[in-house]
Design a protein around this motif. Sequence first.
Motif, mmCIF file in Angstrom:
data_model
loop_
_atom_site.group_PDB
_atom_site.id
_atom_site.type_symbol
_atom_site.label_atom_id
_atom_site.label_comp_id
_atom_site.label_asym_id
_atom_site.label_seq_id
_atom_site.Cartn_x
_atom_site.Cartn_y
_atom_site.Cartn_z
ATOM 1 N N ASP A 34 0.802 -1.220 0.000
ATOM 2 C CA ASP A 34 0.000 0.000 0.000
ATOM 3 C C ASP A 34 0.838 1.275 0.000
ATOM 4 O OD1 ASP A 34 -2.297 -1.530 -0.025
ATOM 5 O OD2 ASP A 34 -2.541 -1.462 2.127
ATOM 6 N N LYS A 77 2.666 11.030 3.199
ATOM 7 C CA LYS A 77 1.565 11.464 4.072
ATOM 8 C C LYS A 77 2.070 12.257 5.261
ATOM 9 C CE LYS A 77 -1.418 7.742 2.646
ATOM 10 N NZ LYS A 77 -1.942 6.437 2.913
ATOM 11 N N GLN A 102 -2.125 13.182 -3.527
ATOM 12 C CA GLN A 102 -2.574 11.794 -3.532
ATOM 13 C C GLN A 102 -3.229 11.438 -4.874
ATOM 14 O OE1 GLN A 102 -3.333 14.083 -1.162
ATOM 15 N NE2 GLN A 102 -2.049 13.349 0.509
ATOM 16 N N TRP A 106 -2.045 8.590 -7.468
ATOM 17 C CA TRP A 106 -3.014 7.616 -7.979
ATOM 18 C C TRP A 106 -2.981 7.598 -9.508
ATOM 19 C CZ3 TRP A 106 -7.276 8.663 -11.105
ATOM 20 C CH2 TRP A 106 -8.123 7.587 -11.354
ATOM 21 N N ASP A 154 -10.018 4.532 -3.847
ATOM 22 C CA ASP A 154 -8.806 3.737 -4.056
ATOM 23 C C ASP A 154 -8.266 3.220 -2.719
ATOM 24 O OD1 ASP A 154 -6.735 2.718 -5.886
ATOM 25 O OD2 ASP A 154 -5.413 4.098 -4.797
ATOM 26 N N ASP A 155 -8.287 4.061 -1.685
ATOM 27 C CA ASP A 155 -7.844 3.617 -0.358
ATOM 28 C C ASP A 155 -8.718 2.480 0.162
ATOM 29 O OD1 ASP A 155 -5.761 5.432 -0.316
ATOM 30 O OD2 ASP A 155 -6.803 6.887 0.968
ATOM 31 N N LYS A 158 -7.750 -0.704 -1.633
ATOM 32 C CA LYS A 158 -6.500 -1.253 -1.079
ATOM 33 C C LYS A 158 -6.767 -1.946 0.256
ATOM 34 C CE LYS A 158 -3.496 2.118 -3.271
ATOM 35 N NZ LYS A 158 -2.764 3.378 -3.063
ATOM 36 N N GLN A 159 -7.615 -1.322 1.081
ATOM 37 C CA GLN A 159 -7.960 -1.916 2.368
ATOM 38 C C GLN A 159 -8.702 -3.235 2.161
ATOM 39 O OE1 GLN A 159 -10.406 0.558 4.873
ATOM 40 N NE2 GLN A 159 -9.995 -0.655 6.679
#
Length: 185
Positions: A34, A77, A102, A106, A154-155, A158-159
């Motif tokens: 990630d 971040k 971000q 992406w 998108d996050d 990924k999670q």
Amino acid sequence: MKLKEITSISSGINERRNPQGTIYYLGASDFIADHTINPLIEPSLMPSSKLEKHFLIKDDIVVLAKGHNGFAAHAIKNVVKPMVASSVFMVLRNTVASVTPQYIAWYINLESTQKELRGYSRGTALPAINRTILGDLDIKIPSLIIQKNIVAIDDLKKQESYLTTQLDHLKTTQLELLLKNKIKA
């Protein structure tokens, strides 16, 4: 819009590592799943005044400029340690206010963008891109709200992938234990 019109692009630096160093020297292998910087990374550069202007800050983007696995982008971040990017990266910073870092990361990581960058890359032994190639990349810029929504989705994806992998691992472990108990019986 060209990437060079929305952010400044510079190269990472080439320095000699020193085990007594106190500055972190970010390399390609220092990322884990990630796009997260490995928390176990060790400092390896000695402090100097010339390094300070290269310290990574929140919202910088590092883009892998060399390699067979594509040109992955990572939005920084937060940085709690003094850290600089090695020469295998290009650093994007001072992004205009109408674009989130971000979102840029992406967009660069999209398979279609990666394919385009591979097409422009130079070198056969080790494909590489330079500032000109990256700066000339056309990037579509939607509204800030849409950018933030894209990054949030998108996050979540990924999670979900991470959780699916963890669940699969737990199921495999459970099945192995169940089958081993059947063998003992």
